[in-house]
Design a protein around this motif. Sequence first.
Motif: not given
Length: 85
Positions: A47-59
Amino acid sequence: MTNKQKAVAYWKENIKYLVILLTIWFLVSYGAGILFKDTLNTFKLGGFKLGFWFAQQGSIYVFVILIFVYVRLMNKLDKKYGYDE
């Protein structure tokens, strides 16, 4: 191979692993979270944009995975050079 040559080869290989893993982490955290976020935001994950997800949790997830990869690589390297316990 003498002890000094083994130690130099060991650290050279260790530094190579560190550079590779930190480069991967940099590309995921800075690249995916900042540089390529507009392109990645066209996709959604949970449900979140992938760029935002990487910035917040993915990394963070990638960093934890890289820690386990580093431990595995270092265990193999220790055995290779006879530094294992």
